[in-house]
Structures are given as C-alpha cells and as structure tokens.
Design a protein around this motif. Structure first.
Motif, short mmCIF file in Angstrom:
data_model
loop_
_atom_site.label_atom_id
_atom_site.label_comp_id
_atom_site.label_asym_id
_atom_site.label_seq_id
_atom_site.Cartn_x
_atom_site.Cartn_y
_atom_site.Cartn_z
N ARG A 25 39.98 46.22 68.23
CA ARG A 25 39.38 44.78 67.96
C ARG A 25 38.40 45.03 66.84
NH1 ARG A 25 36.04 44.70 73.18
NH2 ARG A 25 34.63 43.92 71.74
N ARG A 26 38.24 43.83 65.98
CA ARG A 26 37.62 44.47 64.54
C ARG A 26 36.28 43.49 64.57
NH1 ARG A 26 37.17 41.65 59.52
NH2 ARG A 26 38.70 40.22 60.30
N GLN A 27 35.48 44.01 64.33
CA GLN A 27 33.92 43.15 63.85
C GLN A 27 33.63 43.61 62.32
OE1 GLN A 27 32.14 41.05 65.69
NE2 GLN A 27 33.31 41.17 67.42
N HIS A 35 36.77 48.75 63.41
CA HIS A 35 37.83 48.69 64.40
C HIS A 35 37.57 49.71 65.26
CE1 HIS A 35 40.31 46.65 61.38
NE2 HIS A 35 39.48 47.08 60.42
N TRP A 36 37.48 48.97 66.71
CA TRP A 36 37.45 49.74 67.80
C TRP A 36 38.57 49.65 68.84
CZ3 TRP A 36 34.46 47.92 72.56
CH2 TRP A 36 34.12 48.96 73.65
N TYR A 83 36.95 54.73 67.06
CA TYR A 83 36.19 53.79 66.06
C TYR A 83 36.93 54.08 64.78
CZ TYR A 83 32.81 53.21 70.02
OH TYR A 83 32.69 52.94 71.16
N ARG A 109 27.72 44.47 68.67
CA ARG A 109 28.59 43.35 68.56
C ARG A 109 29.67 43.59 69.36
NH1 ARG A 109 28.30 41.10 62.45
NH2 ARG A 109 30.56 40.19 63.28
N HIS A 110 30.39 44.62 69.42
CA HIS A 110 31.48 45.11 69.95
C HIS A 110 31.08 45.08 71.31
CE1 HIS A 110 35.13 45.52 67.60
NE2 HIS A 110 34.46 46.33 66.61
#
Length: 139
Positions: A25-27, A35-36, A83, A109-110
């Motif tokens: 997932r990206r924030q 990216h996590w 990460y 946020r993640h």
C-alpha cells in the motif's frame, strides 16, 4: 530489539523492491512516498532516492541518512513488514526535522505506527459518552 540498524533490517534485493511496489500500500506527501507490504517479518526499510531528487550524491545521502535514523529509532514500535521510502524532488529542500515529520506522519496514516497523543490535550471521550444517545441515568 536493539537500536542498531543491521543488514537484516534493510530491503536490498531488486525482487523485494518490486514485490513491495506491486503488492504494498502507498501513502504520499509532496516530499515522500511510503510503500508498505505487511508480513510476519520484523520491520525492514528500503530507500529510493534518485538523481532527480538531488543531482549531488551528498544531498541524496543526507536524505537517506535522515530517513534511516528515524526508522532506526522507531523500528521497535512499527508494525511488521517491509517499508520502501521514495523521496520526491521536494525532499531536497527539506530539513532533517521536516523529513522526520513527513515520514512519521506517513507511517501513522498507514496504521503502522501508533498515534501518540499531543501533551496538554484532552483524552478522547469513551464510546458511551461520545455517542449522541441520551444517558438513561441522567434526569
């Protein structure tokens, strides 16, 4: 867990980077993107700071050093997973403190880093008091 930053805490292989970019997932903010990819391994960090961010190696290394230090300090609190931090051109003009603030905000946020309350603010209301339903015990 120690406060060191060993090789086992680093994302190094190209295949790992590709997997994290595809499945993670990206924030993002104007300065950084995180990216996590959650998994069962302890938190690992990969950095991507290209010449588009800063044409001078000393500038790219400054950004990487600042991000590595923040990760090292908070690694024990982070959720398990890999990460990858991608610096954007605006990171070139950012101070160390600004990079730290952006990185930590993206981790929060993640949901990978717990939110710490700000000192001097009121604690959150309990669910029963926060609802709009009338209290049956009140007159």
């Amino acid at each position: 867990m120690t406060s060191r930053f060993p090789r086992t805490a680093r994302v190094r292989a190209r295949a790992d980077f590709d997997r994290i970019f595809e499945q993670g997932r990206r924030q993002a903010t104007p300065r950084l993107a995180v990216h996590w990819h959650a998994n069962d391994t302890p938190a690992r960090l990969g950095l991507a700071v290209s010449r588009k961010v800063d044409p001078h190696a000393v500038g790219r290394n400054r950004i990487k050093r600042a991000l590595r230090e923040v990760f090292r300090q908070h690694r024990a609190d982070l959720a398990a997973g890999d990460y990858v931090v991608v610096a954007r051109p605006a990171a070139r003009a950012a101070t160390r403190e600004q990079l730290e603030r952006h990185f930590l905000n993206l981790l929060r946020r993640h949901g990978a880093l717990p939110v710490t309350p700000v000192p001097g603010t009121m604690p959150p209301a309990p669910d029963a008091l926060a609802s709009n339903e009338p209290d049956p015990n009140s007159p």
